[in-house]
Motif scaffolding. Structure first.
Motif, PDB file in Angstrom:
ATOM      1  N   LEU A  16       0.980  -1.131   0.297  1.00 18.03           N
ATOM      2  CA  LEU A  16      -0.009   0.001   0.147  1.00 18.03           C
ATOM      3  C   LEU A  16       0.886   1.198   0.015  1.00 18.03           C
ATOM      4  O   LEU A  16       1.431   1.363   0.677  1.00 18.03           O
ATOM      5  CB  LEU A  16      -0.868  -0.104   1.293  1.00 18.03           C
ATOM      6  CG  LEU A  16      -1.866   1.416   1.583  1.00 18.03           C
ATOM      7  CD1 LEU A  16      -2.851   1.134   0.793  1.00 18.03           C
ATOM      8  CD2 LEU A  16      -2.266   1.251   3.160  1.00 18.03           C
ATOM      9  N   ALA A  17       0.335   2.146  -0.936  1.00 23.80           N
ATOM     10  CA  ALA A  17       1.055   3.533  -0.884  1.00 23.80           C
ATOM     11  C   ALA A  17       0.418   4.248  -1.664  1.00 23.80           C
ATOM     12  O   ALA A  17      -0.374   4.064  -2.656  1.00 23.80           O
ATOM     13  CB  ALA A  17       2.694   3.431  -1.510  1.00 23.80           C
ATOM     14  N   GLU A  72       2.311  10.031   5.377  1.00 22.83           N
ATOM     15  CA  GLU A  72       2.346  11.403   4.529  1.00 22.83           C
ATOM     16  C   GLU A  72       1.453  10.979   3.159  1.00 22.83           C
ATOM     17  O   GLU A  72       1.073  11.726   2.469  1.00 22.83           O
ATOM     18  CB  GLU A  72       3.710  11.721   4.244  1.00 22.83           C
ATOM     19  CG  GLU A  72       4.272  12.371   5.312  1.00 22.83           C
ATOM     20  CD  GLU A  72       3.776  13.859   5.949  1.00 22.83           C
ATOM     21  OE1 GLU A  72       3.226  14.522   5.083  1.00 22.83           O
ATOM     22  OE2 GLU A  72       3.729  13.765   7.141  1.00 22.83           O
ATOM     23  N   THR A  73       1.345   9.605   2.853  1.00 21.49           N
ATOM     24  CA  THR A  73       0.747   9.353   1.501  1.00 21.49           C
ATOM     25  C   THR A  73      -0.470   8.612   1.715  1.00 21.49           C
ATOM     26  O   THR A  73      -1.108   8.132   0.811  1.00 21.49           O
ATOM     27  CB  THR A  73       2.008   8.851   0.801  1.00 21.49           C
ATOM     28  OG1 THR A  73       2.014   7.303   1.328  1.00 21.49           O
ATOM     29  CG2 THR A  73       2.982   9.531   0.368  1.00 21.49           C
ATOM     30  N   VAL A  74      -0.712   8.136   2.824  1.00 22.22           N
ATOM     31  CA  VAL A  74      -2.071   7.278   3.007  1.00 22.22           C
ATOM     32  C   VAL A  74      -3.118   8.046   4.050  1.00 22.22           C
ATOM     33  O   VAL A  74      -2.577   8.318   5.229  1.00 22.22           O
ATOM     34  CB  VAL A  74      -1.670   5.875   3.639  1.00 22.22           C
ATOM     35  CG1 VAL A  74      -2.911   4.789   3.921  1.00 22.22           C
ATOM     36  CG2 VAL A  74      -0.569   5.369   2.552  1.00 22.22           C
ATOM     37  N   GLU A 134       2.158  -4.172   3.392  1.00 22.32           N
ATOM     38  CA  GLU A 134       3.155  -3.524   3.771  1.00 22.32           C
ATOM     39  C   GLU A 134       3.117  -2.220   3.254  1.00 22.32           C
ATOM     40  O   GLU A 134       2.809  -1.972   1.908  1.00 22.32           O
ATOM     41  CB  GLU A 134       4.380  -4.540   3.159  1.00 22.32           C
ATOM     42  CG  GLU A 134       4.646  -5.652   3.668  1.00 22.32           C
ATOM     43  CD  GLU A 134       5.846  -6.094   3.005  1.00 22.32           C
ATOM     44  OE1 GLU A 134       6.327  -5.837   1.913  1.00 22.32           O
ATOM     45  OE2 GLU A 134       6.261  -7.404   3.580  1.00 22.32           O
ATOM     46  N   TYR A 135       3.206  -1.022   4.172  1.00 21.00           N
ATOM     47  CA  TYR A 135       3.417   0.342   3.541  1.00 21.00           C
ATOM     48  C   TYR A 135       4.549   0.555   3.129  1.00 21.00           C
ATOM     49  O   TYR A 135       5.654   0.412   3.865  1.00 21.00           O
ATOM     50  CB  TYR A 135       2.898   1.145   4.655  1.00 21.00           C
ATOM     51  CG  TYR A 135       3.254   2.970   4.276  1.00 21.00           C
ATOM     52  CD1 TYR A 135       2.462   3.352   3.337  1.00 21.00           C
ATOM     53  CD2 TYR A 135       4.236   3.379   4.893  1.00 21.00           C
ATOM     54  CE1 TYR A 135       2.753   4.694   2.896  1.00 21.00           C
ATOM     55  CE2 TYR A 135       4.560   4.731   4.475  1.00 21.00           C
ATOM     56  CZ  TYR A 135       3.791   5.321   3.342  1.00 21.00           C
ATOM     57  OH  TYR A 135       4.269   6.732   2.798  1.00 21.00           O
ATOM     58  N   GLN A 136       5.107   0.500   1.934  1.00 15.93           N
ATOM     59  CA  GLN A 136       6.286   1.015   1.284  1.00 15.93           C
ATOM     60  C   GLN A 136       6.271   1.547  -0.131  1.00 15.93           C
ATOM     61  O   GLN A 136       6.007   0.920  -1.270  1.00 15.93           O
ATOM     62  CB  GLN A 136       6.933  -0.765   0.994  1.00 15.93           C
ATOM     63  CG  GLN A 136       8.577  -0.555   0.650  1.00 15.93           C
ATOM     64  CD  GLN A 136       8.950  -1.873   0.693  1.00 15.93           C
ATOM     65  OE1 GLN A 136       8.324  -3.087   0.345  1.00 15.93           O
ATOM     66  NE2 GLN A 136      10.398  -2.071   0.839  1.00 15.93           N
ATOM     67  N   PRO A 137       6.146   2.844  -0.215  1.00 16.65           N
ATOM     68  CA  PRO A 137       6.057   3.566  -1.346  1.00 16.65           C
ATOM     69  C   PRO A 137       7.146   3.183  -2.275  1.00 16.65           C
ATOM     70  O   PRO A 137       6.862   2.536  -3.417  1.00 16.65           O
ATOM     71  CB  PRO A 137       6.262   5.006  -0.960  1.00 16.65           C
ATOM     72  CG  PRO A 137       5.834   4.944   0.435  1.00 16.65           C
ATOM     73  CD  PRO A 137       6.358   3.555   1.021  1.00 16.65           C
ATOM     74  N   LEU A 138       8.348   3.046  -1.950  1.00 19.59           N
ATOM     75  CA  LEU A 138       9.437   2.503  -3.016  1.00 19.59           C
ATOM     76  C   LEU A 138      10.098   1.353  -2.402  1.00 19.59           C
ATOM     77  O   LEU A 138      10.171   1.093  -1.232  1.00 19.59           O
ATOM     78  CB  LEU A 138      10.537   3.787  -3.036  1.00 19.59           C
ATOM     79  CG  LEU A 138      10.105   4.881  -3.539  1.00 19.59           C
ATOM     80  CD1 LEU A 138      11.198   6.038  -3.597  1.00 19.59           C
ATOM     81  CD2 LEU A 138       9.389   4.916  -4.765  1.00 19.59           C
TER      82      LEU A 138
END
Length: 164
Positions: free
Chosen positions: A103-104, A122-124, A145-149
């Motif tokens: 998720l991001a 900041e992004t969710v 897993e919150y992991q944008p990159l």
């Protein structure tokens, strides 16, 4: 087989098209959404956003699940995308695999104003309805897993929502 399922408001964009598809070594990107699949302009734009050498599909949820469950998909590396947890919940109920969930970049675009959502990162940003759907997914034995990159540290969505 599914390499990862990701919720991202922007669907196929730079982070997904370049970084995640390379990190995961995917050969297919599949956007699963009844609403998006019904919009020819959005379907065409998403297909054009896919990197060279990676086939992109935009399918309604049932057709997406049928493709994932097709024995021929077992030899493919597929990144499944949607822009909301409800669609992912529906997909998870219809497939035979238990993939990694990511998720991001969710909740800032469209829908209710940010002031009416809970900021997790900041992004969710999530609504109460989102939390209910995420809890249904958690009850199926999953976490996100919150992991944008790929280079970012992983955080558990369950923990971000206050669970353990």
């Amino acid at each position: 087989m599914i390499s990862m399922i990701r919720i991202d408001d922007r669907l196929i964009h730079g982070q997904v098209a370049v970084m995640w598809s390379k990190q995961l070594g995917v050969s297919r990107i599949l956007v699963a959404s009844d609403k998006i699949a019904a919009n020819d302009m959005q379907v065409n734009a998403l297909k054009m956003a896919a990197p060279a050498g990676i086939k992109a599909f935009v399918l309604p949820i049932q057709k997406a699940a049928d493709l994932i469950n097709d024995p021929r998909a077992a030899s493919m590396k597929i990144l499944v995308l949607s822009n909301n947890p409800k669609d992912i919940y529906e997909v998870l109920q219809k497939i035979n695999e238990k993939p990694l969930l990511n998720l991001a970049n969710y909740g800032r675009i469209g829908g209710e104003p940010l002031s009416e959502k809970q900021k997790l990162t900041e992004t969710v940003y999530v609504t109460n309805e989102d939390k209910e759907i995420f809890n249904k997914i958690f009850n199926m034995g999953y976490d996100f897993e919150y992991q944008p990159l790929p280079s970012d540290a992983k955080q558990s969505l369950k923990e971000l929502l206050g669970g353990k």
